[in-house]
Design a protein around this motif. Structure first.
Motif, PDB file in Angstrom:
ATOM      1  N   ARG A 153      41.112 -29.721   1.851  1.00 10.77           N
ATOM      2  CA  ARG A 153      40.749 -29.482   0.852  1.00 10.77           C
ATOM      3  C   ARG A 153      40.895 -27.774   0.513  1.00 10.77           C
ATOM      4  O   ARG A 153      41.691 -27.179  -0.565  1.00 10.77           O
ATOM      5  N   TRP A 154      40.456 -27.324   1.619  1.00  8.89           N
ATOM      6  CA  TRP A 154      40.774 -25.412   1.033  1.00  8.89           C
ATOM      7  C   TRP A 154      41.954 -25.409   0.896  1.00  8.89           C
ATOM      8  O   TRP A 154      42.590 -24.927   0.142  1.00  8.89           O
ATOM      9  N   PHE A 155      42.844 -25.951   2.070  1.00 12.63           N
ATOM     10  CA  PHE A 155      44.271 -25.802   1.761  1.00 12.63           C
ATOM     11  C   PHE A 155      44.806 -25.894   0.507  1.00 12.63           C
ATOM     12  O   PHE A 155      46.154 -25.354   0.510  1.00 12.63           O
TER      13      PHE A 155
ATOM     14  N   GLY B 276      24.572 -23.720   3.561  1.00 15.56           N
ATOM     15  CA  GLY B 276      25.605 -24.123   4.872  1.00 15.56           C
ATOM     16  C   GLY B 276      27.389 -24.067   4.799  1.00 15.56           C
ATOM     17  O   GLY B 276      27.185 -23.939   3.407  1.00 15.56           O
ATOM     18  N   PHE B 277      28.070 -24.267   5.908  1.00 12.21           N
ATOM     19  CA  PHE B 277      29.131 -24.110   5.705  1.00 12.21           C
ATOM     20  C   PHE B 277      29.802 -24.715   4.766  1.00 12.21           C
ATOM     21  O   PHE B 277      30.493 -24.618   4.009  1.00 12.21           O
ATOM     22  N   LYS B 278      29.495 -26.403   5.395  1.00 19.02           N
ATOM     23  CA  LYS B 278      30.178 -27.300   4.593  1.00 19.02           C
ATOM     24  C   LYS B 278      30.359 -27.502   3.256  1.00 19.02           C
ATOM     25  O   LYS B 278      31.307 -28.006   2.022  1.00 19.02           O
ATOM     26  N   ALA B 279      29.423 -26.987   2.646  1.00 19.54           N
ATOM     27  CA  ALA B 279      28.877 -26.943   1.197  1.00 19.54           C
ATOM     28  C   ALA B 279      29.338 -25.539   0.663  1.00 19.54           C
ATOM     29  O   ALA B 279      29.484 -25.843  -0.863  1.00 19.54           O
ATOM     30  N   ALA B 280      29.318 -24.430   1.616  1.00 21.19           N
ATOM     31  CA  ALA B 280      30.213 -23.073   1.089  1.00 21.19           C
ATOM     32  C   ALA B 280      31.042 -23.344   0.444  1.00 21.19           C
ATOM     33  O   ALA B 280      31.303 -22.448  -0.574  1.00 21.19           O
ATOM     34  N   GLN B 281      32.403 -23.938   1.420  1.00 24.01           N
ATOM     35  CA  GLN B 281      33.800 -24.159   0.958  1.00 24.01           C
ATOM     36  C   GLN B 281      33.906 -24.825  -0.359  1.00 24.01           C
ATOM     37  O   GLN B 281      34.509 -24.313  -1.380  1.00 24.01           O
ATOM     38  N   PRO B 282      33.353 -25.598  -0.762  1.00 23.34           N
ATOM     39  CA  PRO B 282      33.632 -26.605  -1.720  1.00 23.34           C
ATOM     40  C   PRO B 282      33.180 -26.153  -3.134  1.00 23.34           C
ATOM     41  O   PRO B 282      33.654 -25.704  -3.836  1.00 23.34           O
ATOM     42  N   ASN B 283      31.672 -24.908  -2.938  1.00 25.71           N
ATOM     43  CA  ASN B 283      31.328 -25.067  -3.811  1.00 25.71           C
ATOM     44  C   ASN B 283      32.337 -23.079  -4.286  1.00 25.71           C
ATOM     45  O   ASN B 283      32.612 -23.684  -5.506  1.00 25.71           O
ATOM     46  N   HIS B 284      32.724 -23.069  -3.175  1.00 29.05           N
ATOM     47  CA  HIS B 284      33.474 -21.950  -3.479  1.00 29.05           C
ATOM     48  C   HIS B 284      35.213 -21.837  -4.435  1.00 29.05           C
ATOM     49  O   HIS B 284      35.112 -20.970  -5.144  1.00 29.05           O
ATOM     50  N   GLN B 285      35.213 -23.552  -3.881  1.00 32.47           N
ATOM     51  CA  GLN B 285      36.875 -23.495  -3.722  1.00 32.47           C
ATOM     52  C   GLN B 285      36.584 -23.979  -6.209  1.00 32.47           C
ATOM     53  O   GLN B 285      37.412 -24.386  -6.634  1.00 32.47           O
TER      54      GLN B 285
ATOM     55  N   HIS C  55      34.912 -22.952  -8.473  1.00 32.64           N
ATOM     56  CA  HIS C  55      35.023 -21.963  -8.667  1.00 32.64           C
ATOM     57  C   HIS C  55      36.444 -21.217  -9.010  1.00 32.64           C
ATOM     58  O   HIS C  55      36.363 -20.718 -10.307  1.00 32.64           O
ATOM     59  N   THR C  56      37.623 -21.616  -7.476  1.00 37.67           N
ATOM     60  CA  THR C  56      38.486 -20.936  -7.998  1.00 37.67           C
ATOM     61  C   THR C  56      39.438 -21.952  -8.570  1.00 37.67           C
ATOM     62  O   THR C  56      40.379 -21.259  -8.872  1.00 37.67           O
ATOM     63  N   ASP C  57      38.975 -23.064  -7.984  1.00 33.46           N
ATOM     64  CA  ASP C  57      39.717 -23.929  -9.356  1.00 33.46           C
ATOM     65  C   ASP C  57      39.476 -24.492 -11.202  1.00 33.46           C
ATOM     66  O   ASP C  57      40.162 -24.331 -11.946  1.00 33.46           O
ATOM     67  N   ARG C  58      38.203 -23.384 -10.871  1.00 36.74           N
ATOM     68  CA  ARG C  58      38.573 -22.823 -12.511  1.00 36.74           C
ATOM     69  C   ARG C  58      38.539 -22.246 -13.270  1.00 36.74           C
ATOM     70  O   ARG C  58      39.648 -22.479 -14.259  1.00 36.74           O
ATOM     71  N   ARG C  59      39.603 -21.285 -12.474  1.00 37.47           N
ATOM     72  CA  ARG C  59      39.686 -19.947 -12.477  1.00 37.47           C
ATOM     73  C   ARG C  59      41.343 -20.390 -12.870  1.00 37.47           C
ATOM     74  O   ARG C  59      42.055 -19.737 -14.031  1.00 37.47           O
TER      75      ARG C  59
END
Length: 284
Positions: A183-185, A217-226, A228-232
């Motif tokens: 999903r990140w990629f 946790g790492f698994k939750a960190a990337q979707p959380n950060h993602q 924010h990026t999606d909204r931008r």
């Protein structure tokens, strides 16, 4: 130029860097690879061997060959530096490997040896074929099937650095990590995340994700950060328009193709060898 036999190895490396900075400009990766030739030549040879193996398939042994990217030694070095020092700006990494304290400016041989030891440990993880091919399965999971569908190699490299952080630093199980990185990629490709000032953006991602990983946790960190990026991205009309320029090689066409495969199993994978060319008008 002839150097006295009493000149130590570090001074030889410094002379090399200064001379080559005046003629044909070398990049920071070249300078770091030069340091490796002086202080850890085996490490440079490992990068070169991995790079060569990625270009040609092998039927006798496991190799780094794949259909997505044929990384050069300096590209692999970026991933190693990212995992070792959390750096994407290689100028800083070069200073660190020389044993320089970036805060005080003081350089010491002891610090240099420590940094090279850390580099060796990280490079062993980066070049581990199990990690490499498990990461490539994440690209497959995201819907990408070949290099033709990927226009930015930076996305592949920095996403691999994030995959390694999750697997090596945080011990995330492979099956869970595959979904997160897939999903990140897809998001990074959609938003052209590692274009332009990609080094700054990558370092920002490393820091922010590690900060969130410590909290949730790492698994939750990337979707959380993602998110924010999606909204931008949704608010950035210029970024959206870049996806619709061109025809055969447009961002929208590549993303449409990958979306047809997102989340599907290996049974959907087709051989990605040479094929007959097709007109752009037929590629729909």
């Amino acid at each position: 130029m002839e150097l006295d036999a009493a000149v130590d190895e570090e001074q030889v490396a410094e002379v090399f860097v200064r001379i080559n900075s005046e003629g044909v400009k070398l990049n920071q990766a070249d300078f770091i690879l030069t340091l490796m030739s002086v202080f850890w030549d085996e490490g440079r040879k490992q990068l070169e061997a991995f790079s060569r193996a990625a270009k040609a398939p092998s039927i006798s042994t496991a190799s780094s060959f794949n259909w997505y990217i044929s990384p050069s030694p300096d590209q692999l070095l970026r991933v190693v530096i990212a995992l070792t020092f959390d750096r994407a700006v290689l100028r800083h990494a070069y200073s660190i490997l020389r044993g320089k304290d970036l805060e005080t400016g003081h350089t010491s041989l002891e610090r240099r040896d420590q940094q090279f030891q850390a580099l060796q440990s990280a490079q062993a993880e980066v070049l581990k074929l199990t990690h490499w091919h498990e990461y490539l399965r994440a690209l497959e999971r995201s819907g990408y099937r070949s290099a033709k569908m990927i226009s930015s190699q930076n996305v592949v490299l920095f996403s691999y650095a994030l995959w390694l952080r999750g697997r090596v630093r945080h011990g995330v199980p492979v099956d869970q990590l595959r979904e997160v990185i897939a999903r990140w990629f897809f998001m990074a490709r959609l938003t052209s995340r590692y274009s332009g000032s990609f080094e700054t953006q990558a370092e920002r991602d490393f820091g922010r994700i590690d900060e969130l990983a410590a909290e949730i946790g790492f698994k939750a960190a990337q979707p959380n950060h993602q998110r924010h990026t999606d909204r931008r991205f949704l608010d950035d009309h210029t970024a959206q328009r870049t996806c619709y320029r061109g025809v055969a090689k447009s961002c929208s066409l590549r993303l449409f193709r990958s979306s047809q495969y997102f989340g599907r199993g290996c049974s959907t994978v087709n051989w990605q060898g040479p094929r007959a060319p097709r007109p752009s008008s037929d590629q729909h």
